[in-house]
Enzyme design. Structure first.
Site, PDB file in Angstrom:
ATOM      1  N   TYR A   1      10.959  47.863 -41.470  1.00 48.47           N
ATOM      2  CA  TYR A   1       9.860  46.893 -41.450  1.00 48.47           C
ATOM      3  C   TYR A   1       8.836  47.238 -40.367  1.00 48.47           C
ATOM      4  O   TYR A   1       7.621  47.186 -40.603  1.00 48.47           O
ATOM      5  CB  TYR A   1      10.417  45.478 -41.232  1.00 48.47           C
ATOM      6  CG  TYR A   1       9.421  44.400 -41.601  1.00 48.47           C
ATOM      7  CD1 TYR A   1       9.379  43.885 -42.899  1.00 48.47           C
ATOM      8  CD2 TYR A   1       8.508  43.921 -40.674  1.00 48.47           C
ATOM      9  CE1 TYR A   1       8.453  42.910 -43.254  1.00 48.47           C
ATOM     10  CE2 TYR A   1       7.578  42.941 -41.017  1.00 48.47           C
ATOM     11  CZ  TYR A   1       7.564  42.442 -42.314  1.00 48.47           C
ATOM     12  OH  TYR A   1       6.634  41.487 -42.662  1.00 48.47           O
TER      13      TYR A   1
ATOM     14  N   HIS B   1       4.062  40.051 -33.979  1.00 43.11           N
ATOM     15  CA  HIS B   1       5.257  39.337 -34.451  1.00 43.11           C
ATOM     16  C   HIS B   1       6.480  40.150 -34.069  1.00 43.11           C
ATOM     17  O   HIS B   1       6.648  41.276 -34.532  1.00 43.11           O
ATOM     18  CB  HIS B   1       5.217  39.162 -35.966  1.00 43.11           C
ATOM     19  CG  HIS B   1       4.274  38.090 -36.408  1.00 43.11           C
ATOM     20  ND1 HIS B   1       4.333  37.533 -37.661  1.00 43.11           N
ATOM     21  CD2 HIS B   1       3.263  37.471 -35.770  1.00 43.11           C
ATOM     22  CE1 HIS B   1       3.392  36.609 -37.763  1.00 43.11           C
ATOM     23  NE2 HIS B   1       2.717  36.560 -36.640  1.00 43.11           N
TER      24      HIS B   1
ATOM     25  N   PRO C   1       4.253  45.041 -52.919  1.00 44.04           N
ATOM     26  CA  PRO C   1       3.768  44.559 -51.616  1.00 44.04           C
ATOM     27  C   PRO C   1       4.849  43.986 -50.698  1.00 44.04           C
ATOM     28  O   PRO C   1       4.558  43.707 -49.536  1.00 44.04           O
ATOM     29  CB  PRO C   1       2.760  43.469 -52.003  1.00 44.04           C
ATOM     30  CG  PRO C   1       3.198  43.009 -53.351  1.00 44.04           C
ATOM     31  CD  PRO C   1       3.802  44.200 -54.028  1.00 44.04           C
TER      32      PRO C   1
ATOM     33  N   TYR D   1      10.088  35.405 -45.929  1.00 45.69           N
ATOM     34  CA  TYR D   1      10.326  35.980 -47.258  1.00 45.69           C
ATOM     35  C   TYR D   1      11.451  35.153 -47.886  1.00 45.69           C
ATOM     36  O   TYR D   1      12.575  35.154 -47.369  1.00 45.69           O
ATOM     37  CB  TYR D   1      10.776  37.436 -47.146  1.00 45.69           C
ATOM     38  CG  TYR D   1       9.685  38.376 -46.655  1.00 45.69           C
ATOM     39  CD1 TYR D   1       8.868  39.059 -47.556  1.00 45.69           C
ATOM     40  CD2 TYR D   1       9.467  38.591 -45.293  1.00 45.69           C
ATOM     41  CE1 TYR D   1       7.869  39.929 -47.123  1.00 45.69           C
ATOM     42  CE2 TYR D   1       8.477  39.458 -44.845  1.00 45.69           C
ATOM     43  CZ  TYR D   1       7.687  40.119 -45.761  1.00 45.69           C
ATOM     44  OH  TYR D   1       6.699  40.974 -45.318  1.00 45.69           O
TER      45      TYR D   1
ATOM     46  N   LYS E   1       3.708  47.619 -47.023  1.00 46.83           N
ATOM     47  CA  LYS E   1       3.687  49.024 -46.600  1.00 46.83           C
ATOM     48  C   LYS E   1       2.472  49.808 -47.102  1.00 46.83           C
ATOM     49  O   LYS E   1       2.228  50.934 -46.642  1.00 46.83           O
ATOM     50  CB  LYS E   1       4.960  49.735 -47.099  1.00 46.83           C
ATOM     51  CG  LYS E   1       6.207  49.252 -46.405  1.00 46.83           C
ATOM     52  CD  LYS E   1       6.154  49.595 -44.929  1.00 46.83           C
ATOM     53  CE  LYS E   1       7.245  48.958 -44.134  1.00 46.83           C
ATOM     54  NZ  LYS E   1       6.917  48.802 -42.726  1.00 46.83           N
TER      55      LYS E   1
HETATM   56  C1  PHB Z   1       0.031  39.349 -46.561  1.00 47.84           C
HETATM   57  O1  PHB Z   1      -0.168  38.709 -45.534  1.00 47.84           O
HETATM   58  O2  PHB Z   1      -0.842  39.438 -47.442  1.00 47.84           O
HETATM   59  C2  PHB Z   1       1.330  40.022 -46.768  1.00 47.84           C
HETATM   60  C3  PHB Z   1       2.254  39.997 -45.739  1.00 47.84           C
HETATM   61  C4  PHB Z   1       3.479  40.584 -45.920  1.00 47.84           C
HETATM   62  C5  PHB Z   1       3.775  41.199 -47.119  1.00 47.84           C
HETATM   63  C6  PHB Z   1       2.849  41.246 -48.137  1.00 47.84           C
HETATM   64  C7  PHB Z   1       1.616  40.642 -47.956  1.00 47.84           C
HETATM   65  O3  PHB Z   1       4.994  41.744 -47.292  1.00 47.84           O
END
Ligand code: PHB
Ligand code: APR
Length: 390
Positions: free
Chosen positions: A384, A72, A292, A200, A296
Site C-alpha cells: 500500500y 496518512h 482502483p 475499505y 496504484k
Molecule cells: C480516491 O480517493 O479517489 C481513492 C482512494 C483510494 C483508492 C481509490 C481511490 O484505493
C-alpha cells in the site's frame, strides 16, 4: 522540427517524464489531444506513494503538496461493519502515504512546466507515429495546420485509449486482461470525511470506500453494476447505501451533503508485454491498467517514467544502451507486482456475481486473518505504501 524524445500524452506519465527529461538535460516535446483545463478537471484517485512525493520534491514542485497534502499513517478495513486499522507507518517503518488529489498534482506539473518553458502542444489532433523501427517521427494537426516532428525515440504516455500501443505490431506483443463484472459509483461532496483515514469496506451488499481530498472534501465510492444508471442514484440513495455498507459506527459519523460529481468507472486489469518496440516505449496506462482498489494507477505511471528517464539518461550521457534495452523487463517486474496487489485487494473486498457461500467465507477468513496477523498486515502495508523501485 526535431527533438530527442516525442512524448504522446500529457497526463501524469507524460508530464512527469517531460520534467524528468528536462532535469536530465534531454530535449522533449509533449503532444496532448486535450486542453489543460480538461486534464486538470478529470477526477482520479488521490493517494500518493513516497516515490511519487519524493519525485515531486526532486522536481521542485512540492510546495503546495507540503502545505495541503495530508499524511496518512494507517488505513482501515471493514467487514460487514466491523472495522480495524492497519498501522502502515509502524509496519513498514515509513511515513505512510500522502492524500493529495491527482488533479492537484496535474496543476503543479503544468504550472511548473509553464514556468520552465517545457514544450507541450495541447489540442494536437490526428497524432500519427511513423517509422518506429527505424527513424521515428510524429505528425499531427493543430489550429488547422499540419506538423511534423523528427525524433530519436517516441514514448507513448497516451493512456489506455491512446494510439501508441496499437502501432506496435501485434505479432511482437502479448496482452493480458481481466475485466471485472462491476464498476465503482463515485461522488465528491464538500463535507468533512467520515473518518480521518480511508476505509475499505467489504459488505454483503458490495464494496464501499470512504476517501477524501481534504478535511472539508470527501470522496466516496460504492461498488455497482458496470452499466449502472446514475439517474437511479439520487444523493439520498447513495448516502443511505453508503451508511449501510460502512456499518452503523461509521454511519453515525457520516456527514451528508449535495454531491457535485457522480460517475461510474469500470474496473480492469491489463498489461501489454513488452513495453518497448523498436524506438517506441510505453509508460503508464498506455501499457497497463490496475483496478482502483489501492490507488496504484498514477503511482505506477511514476515508477515507469523514473525508470525510463534513468535509461534515457544512460543512453544520452554515458552512451550506454543497457538501460533502454532493459527498460521493459525492469518496468514489468514492478508492474506485475502492483497488478497482483490491486487484483488481490479487489478480490478480497468486492462482491462477485459468482460469489457463493464458500467464496464469501474465504473473504471473511482473509479479513479475519488480516485483523490479527502482523505478517499479513505487513504484506498489505508494504504494498500500500509502495514497493521500492527494483
Ligand atoms: C480516491 O480517493 O479517489 C481513492 C482512494 C483510494 C483508492 C481509490 C481511490 O484505493
Ligand atoms: N494523441 C495525444 N494525446 C492523447 C491521445 C492521442 N491520440 N490519446 C490520449 N491522449 C492523452 C489523453 O488526453 C490523456 O491526457 O494522453 C493522456 C493520458 O493520460 P492518462 O490517461 O491519465 O494516463 P497516464 O498519464 O498513463 O496516467 C496514469 O493516472 O490519470 C490516471 O487513470 C490514470 O491512474 C492512471 C494514471
Amino acid at each position: 522540427m526535431r527533438t530527442q524524445i516525442a512524448i504522446i500524452g500529457a497526463g501524469p506519465a507524460g508530464m512527469f517524464l517531460a520534467h524528468l527529461l528536462r532535469a536530465g538535460g534531454i530535449d522533449a516535446v509533449a503532444l496532448e489531444r486535450r486542453d489543460r483545463a480538461y486534464i486538470e478537471g478529470r477526477v482520479r484517485a488521490g493517494v500518493l506513494e513516497r516515490t511519487t512525493t519524493d519525485l515531486m520534491a526532486r522536481l521542485g514542485i512540492a510546495q503546495r503538496l507540503r502545505r495541503e497534502g495530508v499524511i496518512h499513517t494507517g488505513t482501515n478495513l471493514s467487514c460487514d461493519g466491523a472495522m480495524f486499522r492497519i498501522d502502515m507507518a509502524d509496519l513498514t517503518g515509513s511515513d505512510g502515504v500522502t492524500v493529495y488529489g491527482q488533479q492537484e498534482v496535474m496543476r503543479d506539473l503544468f504550472d511548473h512546466a509553464e514556468a520552465c518553458g517545457l514544450e507541450i502542444v495541447f489540442e494536437a489532433s490526428d497524432v500519427v507515429l511513423h517509422d518506429i523501427d527505424t527513424t521515428p517521427s510524429v505528425t499531427w494537426q493543430a489550429n488547422g495546420r499540419y506538423f511534423h516532428l523528427d525524433c530519436d525515440f517516441i514514448v507513448g504516455c497516451d493512456g489506455f485509449h491512446g494510439i501508441a500501443r496499437g502501432t506496435m505490431p501485434q505479432s511482437a506483443t502479448r496482452s493480458f486482461e481481466r475485466i471485472y463484472p462491476f464498476g465503482w459509483l463515485g461522488i465528491l461532496a464538500d463535507v468533512p470525511p467520515a473518518n480521518h483515514e480511508l476505509i475499505y469496506a467489504n459488505h454483503e451488499r458490495g464494496f464501499a470506500l470512504a476517501s477524501m481530498r481534504s478535511p472539508t472534501r470527501s470522496r466516496y465510492y460504492l461498488q455497482c453494476d458496470v452499466d449502472e444508471d446514475i439517474a437511479a442514484w439520487p444523493d439520498e440513495r447513495f448516502w443511505d447505501e453508503l451508511c449501510l455498507r460502512l456499518g452503523p459506527d461509521v454511519g453515525r459519523q457520516l456527514v451528508r451533503g449535495p454531491s457535485f460529481e457522480k460517475t461510474v468507472a469500470p474496473l480492469r486489469s491489463f498489461v501489454i508485454e513488452p513495453m518497448r518496440h523498436g524506438r517506441l516505449f510505453l509508460a503508464g496506462d498506455a501499457a497497463h491498467i490496475v483496478p482502483p482498489t489501492g490507488a496504484k494507477g498514477m503511482n505506477l505511471a511514476v515508477s515507469d517514467v523514473i525508470m525510463l528517464a534513468e535509461a534515457l539518461g544512460l543512453f544520452y550521457h554515458e552512451n550506454d544502451p543497457g538501460g533502454i534495452d532493459g527498460y521493459s523487463a525492469r518496468a514489468l517486474d514492478r508492474v506485475w507486482k502492483v497488478e497482483r496487489f490491486s487484483w488481490w485487494f479487489t478480490s478480497i473486498t468486492h462482491r462477485f456475481p459468482t460469489t457463493c457461500g464458500f467464496d464469501r467465507r474465504m473473504q471473511m477468513a482473509e479479513l479475519a486473518y488480516l485483523r490479527t496477523s502482523r505478517a499479513a498486515q505487513t504484506s498489505l502495508a508494504e504494498n500500500y505504501v509502495g514497493l521500492p523501485l527494483n
